[in-house]
Design a protein around this motif. Structure first.
Motif, PDB file in Angstrom:
ATOM      1  N   ASN A 416       3.955   7.512   2.179  1.00  0.00           N
ATOM      2  CA  ASN A 416       4.007   8.359   3.498  1.00  0.00           C
ATOM      3  C   ASN A 416       5.389   8.292   4.432  1.00  0.00           C
ATOM      4  O   ASN A 416       5.898   8.810   4.963  1.00  0.00           O
ATOM      5  CB  ASN A 416       3.142   7.113   4.739  1.00  0.00           C
ATOM      6  N   THR A 417       5.713   6.989   4.322  1.00  0.00           N
ATOM      7  CA  THR A 417       7.375   6.416   4.143  1.00  0.00           C
ATOM      8  C   THR A 417       8.613   7.219   3.974  1.00  0.00           C
ATOM      9  O   THR A 417       9.017   8.051   4.855  1.00  0.00           O
ATOM     10  CB  THR A 417       7.815   4.860   4.602  1.00  0.00           C
ATOM     11  N   ALA A 419       7.601  10.099   3.244  1.00  0.00           N
ATOM     12  CA  ALA A 419       7.388  11.310   3.059  1.00  0.00           C
ATOM     13  C   ALA A 419       7.910  11.926   4.831  1.00  0.00           C
ATOM     14  O   ALA A 419       7.427  12.954   5.616  1.00  0.00           O
ATOM     15  CB  ALA A 419       5.776  11.623   2.826  1.00  0.00           C
ATOM     16  N   ASP A 420       8.108  10.737   5.438  1.00  0.00           N
ATOM     17  CA  ASP A 420       9.045  11.151   6.958  1.00  0.00           C
ATOM     18  C   ASP A 420       7.442  10.896   7.655  1.00  0.00           C
ATOM     19  O   ASP A 420       7.252  11.598   8.864  1.00  0.00           O
ATOM     20  CB  ASP A 420       9.621  11.936   7.142  1.00  0.00           C
ATOM     21  N   LYS A 421       6.227  10.570   7.216  1.00  0.00           N
ATOM     22  CA  LYS A 421       4.976  10.466   8.105  1.00  0.00           C
ATOM     23  C   LYS A 421       5.030   8.866   9.128  1.00  0.00           C
ATOM     24  O   LYS A 421       3.734   9.643  10.109  1.00  0.00           O
ATOM     25  CB  LYS A 421       4.152  10.324   7.015  1.00  0.00           C
ATOM     26  N   GLN A 422       5.943   8.325   8.669  1.00  0.00           N
ATOM     27  CA  GLN A 422       6.188   7.469   9.421  1.00  0.00           C
ATOM     28  C   GLN A 422       7.433   6.789   9.225  1.00  0.00           C
ATOM     29  O   GLN A 422       8.308   6.520   8.229  1.00  0.00           O
ATOM     30  CB  GLN A 422       4.786   5.683   9.302  1.00  0.00           C
TER      31      GLN A 422
END
Length: 449
Positions: A416-417, A419-422
């Motif tokens: 997730n990180t 993928a720039d989701k957080q």
């Protein structure tokens, strides 16, 4: 038989007369019977049979199978209980162990003999790899309750032809992970072509595995089971994950997953073809990789190697340094002198010389002098390498399903990180909170069972 094998055998036979007085000791009286416990009789005789016959040709060996006690499919608590029962009921003199946790447990329980007095009187401590001795003392008392005759360690291998072609400095001993990855990035910066080589590649390894590897090198653990604490909310782990994520984002790595096959049970597995396709280093598509000592002997380029990456604080400790095949003596054994005589012989210079003439897939002798006798010059460097030490922990009372669920959670948060989701800060916070919840649940379930 090959000539080298004959030479080694002749050398071994010549040592029989010296077997009982290695390192200046007086000959040890041969025991009439020596009771030996090991996981597999065939494997024991393959590793130690010739040497044992050389030291004690008239001794009858009574073999005790520790197969059930060493069953890796059984939970740690079960294996620990089985080992204790075996020692109590069978009363072995010499015990062979390959499990660090079992070794530490038996030592802590007072079931093994402290070898310090025997090592001191024989003067062999200074002749043994200091890293091996350090690992032997990883128990409650900090004393050597066993002696590993062999150790294994990894090397950083590199394709010298690629480094020369791209004009990039060669790797060297004492590199930290950050230095290695910066060196690897220079290949990414040198070419944007999809066919260009990557600087560093490890088969079947992703960002979570790399973070764990770096953490191990630094002596870090993601959790302390005995204390019931997840330890990801620290500055050191923050630095580790930042290093990994930044290099994945800047293109140092390229994702590649070999095509697996589906078994009848529905699980994915990788056959030989898939395994070979994943070996970018041997194919000349990666400039560096980490592998066990003696690997990559048949590549079609100029192969170089240095010691594996080291920790940033001491610049001397590496992960993947293990002291396997530990020999120990049961506390209270009536044949303690005979058992010690064999252990002493197995870490003697004589055995180191014989080992230098024969291929050994089990590891390198713990005796430092092997580095002088070995045909491969890179072996000497491994005797300067120290193990990364993570404090011993206690897995008792932990539900075994915890580990898979925990690391799958880590993988998802990293994904997730990337993928720039957080943000990285949010990722670490979520890892800590979720990890602690999982560990609390695993301890509660494990204690009920």
């Amino acid at each position: 038989m090959r000539r080298g094998g004959i030479a080694a055998l002749v050398g071994l036979l010549l040592l029989i007369a010296l077997a009982g007085c290695s390192d200046g000791e007086e000959p040890v009286k041969q025991p009439d019977v020596l009771k030996v416990a090991d996981i597999d009789e065939m494997n024991f005789y393959s590793m130690y049979g010739d040497y044992l016959n050389a030291v004690y040709p008239n001794t009858r060996i009574q073999f005790i199978s520790a197969k059930d006690a060493s069953d890796w499919n059984a939970p740690f608590e079960v294996r620990e209980k089985r080992w204790k029962q075996l020692i109590e009921s069978e009363q072995p003199d010499l015990i062979v162990m390959r499990d660090d946790e079992i070794y530490q447990s038996l030592a802590d329980e007072g079931l093994l003999t402290d070898l310090s007095p025997y090592m001191q009187s024989s003067g062999i401590s200074e002749q043994i790899h200091p890293g091996v001795l350090e690992l032997m003392k990883q128990n409650r008392d900090g004393l050597p309750y066993g002696m590993a005759t062999l150790f294994t360690a990894s090397k950083l291998y590199y394709n010298e032809d690629l480094f020369r072609e791209y004009g990039i400095d060669l790797p060297h001993d004492g590199m930290t992970w950050e230095e290695l990855l910066q060196l690897a990035y220079r290949f990414t910066a040198a070419s944007t072509s999809s066919d260009a080589p990557v600087g560093y590649y490890q088969s079947y390894s992703g960002p979570m595995e790399l973070a764990s590897y770096i953490g191990s090198t630094e002596g870090l653990s993601m959790y302390r089971l005995k204390a019931g604490k997840v330890t990801l909310d620290t500055t050191t782990w923050q630095q580790v994950f930042h290093t990994v994520l930044s290099h994945y984002k800047d293109g140092t790595f390229r994702s590649f997953t070999p095509e697996g096959k589906i078994s009848a049970e529905g699980t994915t597995y990788y056959d030989q073809e898939a395994t070979l396709s994943a070996d970018w280093f041997s194919k000349g598509r990666a400039a560096m990789t980490i592998g066990s000592y003696g690997a990559f002997s048949n590549v079609k380029f100029k192969l170089g190697s240095v010691n594996a990456p080291v920790d940033a604080s001491t610049r001397s400790r590496s992960a993947d340094f293990h002291a396997n095949h530990k020999l120990a003596i049961r506390a209270g054994s009536s044949e303690v002198q005979g058992a010690w005589g064999f252990i002493q012989f197995m870490v003697s210079d004589y055995v180191a010389k014989v080992s230098a003439q024969q291929a050994n897939g089990f590891g390198l002798p713990s005796r430092i002098s092997y580095g002088q006798h070995a045909k491969n010059e890179s072996a000497a460097g491994l005797y300067k390498q120290m193990p990364a030490i993570t404090p011993p922990d206690d897995r008792t009372g932990i539900d075994p399903s915890f580990y898979e669920v925990f690391f799958n959670m880590i993988k998802q948060e990293i994904s997730n990180t990337l993928a720039d989701k957080q943000t990285e800060e949010t990722m670490l916070k979520r890892m800590q909170e979720q990890g602690q919840q999982l560990l609390d649940a695993a301890k509660a379930k494990g204690q009920k069972e």
